[in-house]
Enzyme design. Structure first.
Site, PDB file in Angstrom:
ATOM      1  N   GLY A  46      -5.984   1.312   2.281  1.00 44.65           N
ATOM      2  CA  GLY A  46      -4.876   0.990   2.593  1.00 44.65           C
ATOM      3  C   GLY A  46      -3.977   1.993   3.028  1.00 44.65           C
ATOM      4  O   GLY A  46      -4.344   2.893   3.209  1.00 44.65           O
ATOM      5  N   GLY A  47      -2.754   1.717   3.118  1.00 44.58           N
ATOM      6  CA  GLY A  47      -1.684   2.673   3.542  1.00 44.58           C
ATOM      7  C   GLY A  47      -1.610   3.833   2.550  1.00 44.58           C
ATOM      8  O   GLY A  47      -1.003   4.961   2.802  1.00 44.58           O
ATOM      9  N   PHE A  48      -2.084   3.754   1.272  1.00 42.75           N
ATOM     10  CA  PHE A  48      -1.824   4.602   0.245  1.00 42.75           C
ATOM     11  C   PHE A  48      -2.956   5.631   0.157  1.00 42.75           C
ATOM     12  O   PHE A  48      -2.709   6.883  -0.016  1.00 42.75           O
ATOM     13  CB  PHE A  48      -1.789   3.833  -1.181  1.00 42.75           C
ATOM     14  CG  PHE A  48      -1.584   4.887  -2.286  1.00 42.75           C
ATOM     15  CD1 PHE A  48      -0.583   5.740  -2.265  1.00 42.75           C
ATOM     16  CD2 PHE A  48      -2.506   5.043  -3.182  1.00 42.75           C
ATOM     17  CE1 PHE A  48      -0.149   6.606  -3.288  1.00 42.75           C
ATOM     18  CE2 PHE A  48      -2.226   5.850  -4.442  1.00 42.75           C
ATOM     19  CZ  PHE A  48      -1.278   6.505  -4.307  1.00 42.75           C
ATOM     20  N   GLY A  49      -4.388   5.246   0.825  1.00 38.99           N
ATOM     21  CA  GLY A  49      -5.421   5.953   0.997  1.00 38.99           C
ATOM     22  C   GLY A  49      -6.333   5.050   0.834  1.00 38.99           C
ATOM     23  O   GLY A  49      -6.502   4.042   1.233  1.00 38.99           O
ATOM     24  N   GLU A  50      -7.504   5.781   0.593  1.00 37.54           N
ATOM     25  CA  GLU A  50      -8.912   5.445   0.569  1.00 37.54           C
ATOM     26  C   GLU A  50      -9.551   5.517  -0.783  1.00 37.54           C
ATOM     27  O   GLU A  50      -9.223   6.582  -1.410  1.00 37.54           O
ATOM     28  CB  GLU A  50      -9.676   5.775   1.554  1.00 37.54           C
ATOM     29  CG  GLU A  50      -9.398   5.542   2.923  1.00 37.54           C
ATOM     30  CD  GLU A  50     -10.546   6.204   4.086  1.00 37.54           C
ATOM     31  OE1 GLU A  50     -11.473   5.428   4.132  1.00 37.54           O
ATOM     32  OE2 GLU A  50     -10.278   7.123   4.521  1.00 37.54           O
ATOM     33  N   THR A  51     -10.366   4.416  -1.156  1.00 39.73           N
ATOM     34  CA  THR A  51     -11.066   4.592  -2.651  1.00 39.73           C
ATOM     35  C   THR A  51     -12.601   4.506  -2.404  1.00 39.73           C
ATOM     36  O   THR A  51     -13.048   3.671  -1.643  1.00 39.73           O
ATOM     37  CB  THR A  51     -10.529   3.569  -3.568  1.00 39.73           C
ATOM     38  OG1 THR A  51      -9.197   3.482  -3.618  1.00 39.73           O
ATOM     39  CG2 THR A  51     -11.180   3.630  -5.047  1.00 39.73           C
ATOM     40  N   LYS A  73     -10.608   8.906  -5.171  1.00 38.19           N
ATOM     41  CA  LYS A  73      -9.447   8.262  -4.531  1.00 38.19           C
ATOM     42  C   LYS A  73      -8.851   9.549  -3.353  1.00 38.19           C
ATOM     43  O   LYS A  73      -8.367  10.504  -4.021  1.00 38.19           O
ATOM     44  CB  LYS A  73      -8.333   7.861  -5.296  1.00 38.19           C
ATOM     45  CG  LYS A  73      -8.692   6.648  -6.173  1.00 38.19           C
ATOM     46  CD  LYS A  73      -7.605   6.299  -7.064  1.00 38.19           C
ATOM     47  CE  LYS A  73      -7.784   4.927  -7.597  1.00 38.19           C
ATOM     48  NZ  LYS A  73      -6.473   4.530  -8.574  1.00 38.19           N
ATOM     49  N   ASP A 129       2.568  -1.929 -11.842  1.00 39.79           N
ATOM     50  CA  ASP A 129       1.847  -2.930 -10.935  1.00 39.79           C
ATOM     51  C   ASP A 129       0.717  -3.626 -11.710  1.00 39.79           C
ATOM     52  O   ASP A 129      -0.497  -3.654 -11.116  1.00 39.79           O
ATOM     53  CB  ASP A 129       1.204  -1.955  -9.854  1.00 39.79           C
ATOM     54  CG  ASP A 129       0.802  -2.710  -8.773  1.00 39.79           C
ATOM     55  OD1 ASP A 129       1.380  -4.049  -8.764  1.00 39.79           O
ATOM     56  OD2 ASP A 129      -0.043  -2.357  -7.830  1.00 39.79           O
TER      57      ASP A 129
END
Length: 590
Positions: free
Chosen positions: A16-21, A38, A135
């Protein structure tokens, strides 16, 4: 590929926009254990801003490293490679709550209730560290494959630092709202997150599990903002529906203020068995004293110099002497992770990697923590002493003594409020000490600034007729000590993972009226619990001790049943309340 010459990527889990996992295996471990990697990619305009965001994240990571709970994935560490920051976390195998609902549809009220009962203590633990998740949603609750317990993942508090936009001068110019539409509390959108925001998100997640409908798929009341969800879940009982409706009120003031308050409301339904024990002692209906002024009380002679001021928050870098380093090596070598601060030993985790030690070093470390005024660290260290150790009995006795609160003594003596000043002629826990105008203000004041004691942090709850029956005063209580039992106050502390202590006391007399110790089954060795009961009954006739221990053992063995049994001596009366998930020892002055 190998990251940091250690972690082999197996597959991508999310992007996603936050990064990859990624799912990875740790090639430095013989077990080749799986872990989550992460790769963080914060949305910042340039490298200078990234450096500032990175510094903020590392400060947050220091706090996350301290979170040691069975239902929070452990943070193993982080590193930088090729200009990117990587986090390494524990891998939890199992479907998320969202995946389960999407696969099976609506869940039963009983299953959702069990999930709530198991998540609320985790949220309470987080809030005790002043961490708000921000969240909570069905896809951030993993139902662990091994025991089906919900594990809370993906902390919004960590994301908040990384998604903050920073100007070239280093000033914060705006912040992206953290949360998920539909599950996010209304005040979160205005960046006014409070503890009750997490409870709203949890309530919405429960409603989703019960209805299999997203919040946006259901109509809401135009006057109150509440969802009309009951029509989609006719199988839900009124008690659970009332709790969820309160948790998801539009205004935070109308919700449960704390996770422990919501947990109390949940467990009220499950403590009806206690009534069979206390039903012969009628609960007195009495007038409330909320609007009456406090009477003048005698001055309590508490020596402030005798109070050890202990800060359980944060660590800072210091120069370490050779002696301190050798002490750390001695204790750390047996699996207890110790950080060195200017105050001496400071526990970051009690994580046994080998059971070969005799336990002597653990007991010595606990003694050091006790001398420093760090009782909670000492307790957690003692709980890690192996049952097979020749020092196990010593550890249990020390544990029993450290966790003891003496009935009939003042709270200022037994559980001093470190962060309160003692007003003239009154105890610390008084309207004057808290800075409240009336009893109605106490919960609000102490939720904003919780009471700090040797056992951690807690708000104060004032008397409520909705309290579980085991906390309710009886006619005999009012007759014996009316000053204490009219409008008692209540605090709750998580002393160790799997052990919670509740203390009830008179708001005017300041005397300890009742304690309740809640042990989560499987987390605390039964012999430690037996040692606690022995300490509680110390000085009682041997026959009373033997009878009480036999009662405790019987309820410990009946793990699959819900049972309540009474025990007593010439000084106290008590109840042991047992169900498949936990065991509770309640003691009240006889």
């Amino acid at each position: 590929m190998l990251l940091n010459n250690r972690f082999r990527i197996l597959k991508q889990l999310a992007k996603g926009g936050f990064g990859e996992t990624f799912l990875a295996e740790d090639t430095h471990m013989l077990s080749r254990r799986h872990c989550v990697v992460k790769q963080l990619q914060p949305d910042v305009p340039n490298q200078d801003c990234y450096a500032i965001a990175l510094k903020q994240f590392k400060e947050e990571a220091i706090l996350l490293e301290q979170l040691k709970h069975d239902q929070i994935p452990q943070l193993y560490g982080y590193f930088e490679q090729n200009g990117r920051l990587f986090l390494i976390q524990e891998w939890v195998d199992g479907p998320t709550l969202g995946e389960k609902v999407r696969t099976l549809g609506q869940l039963s009220a009983e299953e959702v209730q069990q999930i709530l009962l198991r998540v609320l203590p985790v949220i309470n633990y987080l809030h005790s560290f002043k961490v708000i998740h921000r969240d909570i949603k069905p896809d951030n609750l993993i139902l662990r494959q091994t025991d089906r317990r919900p594990v809370l993942i993906d902390f919004g508090s960590m994301k908040q630092h990384l998604k903050t936009r920073i100007s070239f001068s280093g000033n914060v110019i705006d912040s992206i709202v953290i949360g998920t539409e539909g599950f996010m509390a209304p005040e979160q959108a205005a960046q006014r997150t409070v503890y009750a925001s997490d409870l709203y998100s949890l309530g919405m997640s429960a409603i989703y599990a019960l209805t299999a409908k997203l919040p946006g798929e259901m109509e809401a009341d135009y006057n109150t903002g509440q969802l009309h969800w009951r029509q989609y879940a006719p199988h839900v009982n009124d008690h659970l529906a009332t709790i969820l409706n309160k948790a998801t009120e539009f205004s935070p003031q109308d919700r449960f203020h704390t996770a422990s308050e919501m947990l109390d409301a949940m467990t009220l339904q499950n403590t009806s068995t206690v009534a069979t024990v206390i039903s012969e002692q009628s609960i007195h209906e009495r007038p409330t004293l909320l609007d009456l002024p406090e009477p003048e009380e005698a001055t309590l002679n508490v020596d402030p110099a005798a109070v050890t001021q202990v800060s359980e928050r944060g660590f800072r870098k210091v120069k370490v002497s050779t002696t301190a380093a050798m002490t750390a090596m001695l204790v750390g070598g047996i699996g207890v992770a110790i950080a060195i601060s200017s105050q001496g030993l400071d526990l970051k985790a009690v994580k046994a990697t080998h059971d070969t030690d005799t336990g002597q070093s653990l007991v010595q470390a606990a003694n050091t923590f006790t001398a420093q005024g760090k009782e909670r660290d000492a307790i957690q260290t003692l709980l890690s002493v192996p049952a097979t150790s020749e020092h196990a009995q010593e550890a249990r006795q020390k544990f029993a003594a450290l966790t003891h609160i003496e009935l009939g003594q003042t709270m200022d003596q037994e559980l001093d409020a470190i962060n309160l000043e003692k007003p003239p002629g009154k105890p610390k826990r008084s309207l004057a000490g808290i800075g409240a105008i009336s009893l109605a203000d106490v919960e609000t004041k102490t939720t904003a600034q919780q009471i700090q004691t040797k056992f951690g942090y807690s708000p104060i709850q004032v008397y409520s007729a909705d309290w579980p029956i085991y906390r309710q005063p009886t006619d005999a209580d009012y007759a014996a000590d009316p000053k204490s039992w009219y409008d008692p106050w209540f605090e709750r502390y998580q002393i160790a993972p799997g052990m919670t202590l509740e203390v009830m006391y008179g708001c005017q007399s300041n005397l300890v009226l009742q304690t309740a110790e809640i042990y989560r089954r499987g987390d605390i060795d039964d012999k430690f619990i037996a040692a606690r009961l022995n300490h509680i009954l110390q000085g009682s006739p041997q026959s009373a001790i033997q009878d009480s221990q036999a009662t405790l053992k019987r309820l410990m063995d009946q793990k699959s049943q819900t049972r309540t049994a009474e025990f007593s001596s010439d000084r106290i009366q008590g109840w042991i309340i047992s169900n498949p998930d936990q065991l509770m020892i309640v003691t009240r002055k006889g």
